[in-house]
Design a protein around this motif. Sequence first.
Motif, mmCIF file in Angstrom:
data_model
loop_
_atom_site.group_PDB
_atom_site.id
_atom_site.type_symbol
_atom_site.label_atom_id
_atom_site.label_comp_id
_atom_site.label_asym_id
_atom_site.label_seq_id
_atom_site.Cartn_x
_atom_site.Cartn_y
_atom_site.Cartn_z
ATOM 1 N N ARG A 136 0.833 -1.324 0.206
ATOM 2 C CA ARG A 136 0.041 0.028 -0.026
ATOM 3 C C ARG A 136 0.986 1.250 -0.073
ATOM 4 O O ARG A 136 0.572 2.283 -0.669
ATOM 5 N N LEU A 137 2.020 1.370 0.735
ATOM 6 C CA LEU A 137 2.749 2.466 0.754
ATOM 7 C C LEU A 137 3.443 2.502 -0.427
ATOM 8 O O LEU A 137 3.618 3.862 -1.122
ATOM 9 N N LEU A 138 3.965 1.689 -1.122
ATOM 10 C CA LEU A 138 4.796 1.777 -2.343
ATOM 11 C C LEU A 138 3.488 2.360 -3.494
ATOM 12 O O LEU A 138 4.007 3.231 -4.340
ATOM 13 N N LEU A 139 2.352 1.745 -3.594
ATOM 14 C CA LEU A 139 1.407 2.124 -4.542
ATOM 15 C C LEU A 139 1.028 3.652 -4.148
ATOM 16 O O LEU A 139 0.822 4.288 -5.184
ATOM 17 N N ALA A 140 0.964 3.912 -3.051
ATOM 18 C CA ALA A 140 0.601 5.250 -2.387
ATOM 19 C C ALA A 140 1.395 6.279 -2.971
ATOM 20 O O ALA A 140 1.074 7.323 -3.704
#
Length: 152
Positions: A136-140
């Motif tokens: 989620r952090l990477l995608l955000a």
Amino acid sequence: MAAPNVVSISPLLVTSGQPSPQALAGLAKDGFHAVIYLAPSTVPNAVKDEPELLAKQGIEFIHIPVPFGSPDESHFLAVSAALTRLQSKKVLVHCEVNMRASSMVFLHRVLHGNEDPAVAYEAVAKVWSPGGVWRRLLLALLSSHKVSFEPY
């Protein structure tokens, strides 16, 4: 270097899991100028005297404790600021097994180094496939910088 999951990104940038005390004591002879440590110092395999081992060699020690279960943008910004400041120096970024380090360095390379995300992600894929909060952090962060890439 004796450490799990060592990944050489470039002649000046290496990521890894926790190096042994002996490996840490030999980093200067390998040309390192700085170490960025991303795990909390309370993790079981932390080398308690890592800052002292590095200071004896004139190596800068930067500790950015990233909780594995709750990484966020502030952690990335701190890592990226350190990497930007040290860009002309040989740097080791490590954590416990190179999950935090590989992910944060990937983001820095793509978002601030303008590297191709597919190429930069190869270094992450050598270690793991981020899921949960890490995915989620990477995608955000990729999305907020208008980078289209799907981690695998």
